[in-house]
Design a protein around this motif. Structure first.
Motif, PDB file in Angstrom:
ATOM      1  N   GLU A 157      57.196  32.640  58.699  1.00 57.98           N
ATOM      2  CA  GLU A 157      57.234  33.883  59.455  1.00 57.98           C
ATOM      3  C   GLU A 157      58.354  34.791  58.952  1.00 57.98           C
ATOM      4  O   GLU A 157      59.475  34.341  58.736  1.00 57.98           O
ATOM      5  CB  GLU A 157      57.460  33.571  60.942  1.00 57.98           C
ATOM      6  N   TYR A 158      58.030  36.065  58.762  1.00 57.47           N
ATOM      7  CA  TYR A 158      59.063  36.984  58.302  1.00 57.47           C
ATOM      8  C   TYR A 158      59.075  38.317  59.055  1.00 57.47           C
ATOM      9  O   TYR A 158      59.909  39.176  58.821  1.00 57.47           O
ATOM     10  CB  TYR A 158      58.933  37.258  56.804  1.00 57.47           C
ATOM     11  N   ASN A 159      58.141  38.485  59.996  1.00 56.78           N
ATOM     12  CA  ASN A 159      58.089  39.738  60.735  1.00 56.78           C
ATOM     13  C   ASN A 159      59.366  40.023  61.529  1.00 56.78           C
ATOM     14  O   ASN A 159      59.728  41.183  61.732  1.00 56.78           O
ATOM     15  CB  ASN A 159      56.881  39.734  61.691  1.00 56.78           C
ATOM     16  N   ASN A 160      60.043  38.971  61.945  1.00 53.38           N
ATOM     17  CA  ASN A 160      61.279  39.169  62.719  1.00 53.38           C
ATOM     18  C   ASN A 160      62.512  39.353  61.828  1.00 53.38           C
ATOM     19  O   ASN A 160      63.636  39.357  62.317  1.00 53.38           O
ATOM     20  CB  ASN A 160      61.497  37.998  63.679  1.00 53.38           C
ATOM     21  N   TRP A 161      62.297  39.512  60.515  1.00 52.50           N
ATOM     22  CA  TRP A 161      63.420  39.727  59.603  1.00 52.50           C
ATOM     23  C   TRP A 161      63.542  41.185  59.174  1.00 52.50           C
ATOM     24  O   TRP A 161      64.361  41.515  58.305  1.00 52.50           O
ATOM     25  CB  TRP A 161      63.303  38.812  58.380  1.00 52.50           C
ATOM     26  N   ASP A 162      62.752  42.078  59.706  1.00 54.32           N
ATOM     27  CA  ASP A 162      62.925  43.513  59.482  1.00 54.32           C
ATOM     28  C   ASP A 162      62.928  43.870  57.996  1.00 54.32           C
ATOM     29  O   ASP A 162      63.940  44.298  57.442  1.00 54.32           O
ATOM     30  CB  ASP A 162      64.236  43.971  60.150  1.00 54.32           C
ATOM     31  N   PHE A 163      61.800  43.695  57.348  1.00 49.36           N
ATOM     32  CA  PHE A 163      61.694  44.026  55.927  1.00 49.36           C
ATOM     33  C   PHE A 163      61.571  45.544  55.736  1.00 49.36           C
ATOM     34  O   PHE A 163      60.769  46.207  56.221  1.00 49.36           O
ATOM     35  CB  PHE A 163      60.469  43.325  55.300  1.00 49.36           C
TER      36      PHE A 163
END
Length: 263
Positions: free
Chosen positions: A257-263
């Motif tokens: 998951e990477y959506n919560n890392w603010d790309f």
């Protein structure tokens, strides 16, 4: 050679061998017991190691692999206060005299076609010139292609600094994947990793993200290189953030998951 001269040579060789045995049996195991805690939270953020040679610097800690002549990982806390616009004069690289087995000489990189790639970036240590200078030890570098070092790897380093500033601080573990029959450079056979990785843990320990990047330039977006941290552990034989609660560690390391890392 006379008998007396031969006897003296044997004594000298015996003494050197004894010293080497003492170094390997007594000194090296003492290095293993390194407990590095974030002074603000008391959290021990070090991963496990496969080398038995862990060294604590002022601003980062590393596990040095003599077989590959570089660190298998460098771990540190990156705080907002570390990220400054200070325009320090770039120092020369220095051999790390603290490495008991001998850190690789920077001369191995001359005319090799590879950059001296920082593991803990100089840009992550700009709070003072001493902090900045410490990143120029040869135990903190690995051979990197210029286009990789200045390209995708630099983009990832900048993104990590962006996250650190947004979250106030972040835990960082990074290195090359040291396994297999790797290309070597220099007279000390410094290995050239085929992949480099970064594993990040948020300050609140609620999210973790892992990047596994092939050692080549790429225009792909950074999220293309996100992998479960579990997969990096399998190829490196390193357990990242083992001080976390087991259930939480297993959950975070299995996620992409990477959506919560603010790309």
């Amino acid at each position: 050679m006379s008998k007396s001269s031969f006897s003296i040579l044997i004594i000298v060789l015996g003494t050197l061998m004894s010293c080497r045995e003492i170094l390997s049996e007594k000194t090296l195991p003492e290095i293993i017991a390194v407990d590095v805690q974030d002074k603000f939270s008391g959290f021990n953020y070090l991963p496990t190691n496969t080398t038995g040679a862990v060294y604590k610097k002022e601003t980062y800690t590393l596990s040095y692999s003599e077989d590959y002549e570089q660190a298998e990982w460098v771990a540190y806390v990156l705080k907002t206060s570390d990220i400054k616009d200070n325009d320090y004069k770039r120092p020369y690289f220095q051999i790390d005299d603290a490495i008991l087995t001998g850190a690789a000489d920077w001369r191995n990189y001359k005319k090799s076609g590879y950059n001296k790639g920082h593991l803990c970036p100089a840009g992550d240590r700009r709070a003072s010139f001493e902090d900045f200078k410490e990143t120029f030890l040869t135990s903190n570098i690995a051979p990197q292609k210029y286009n990789f070092n200045a390209g995708i790897w630099n983009r990832l380093e900048q993104k990590v600094r962006y996250w650190a500033k947004k979250q106030d601080s972040i835990y960082v573990i990074t290195g090359g994947v040291l396994s297999g029959n790797l290309k070597k450079i220099g007279y000390e056979n410094v290995a050239v990793p085929d992949y480099f990785y970064k594993v990040l843990l948020s300050k609140d320990k609620k999210k973790m993200i892992g990047f596994l990047v092939p050692h080549e330039d790429s225009n792909k977006p950074l999220y293309s290189f996100i992998v479960p941290v579990d997969s990096i552990e399998k190829i490196t034989k390193i357990d990242f953030f083992p001080s976390l609660d087991d259930a939480l560690e297993n959950k975070l390391e299995a996620s992409k998951e990477y959506n919560n890392w603010d790309f």
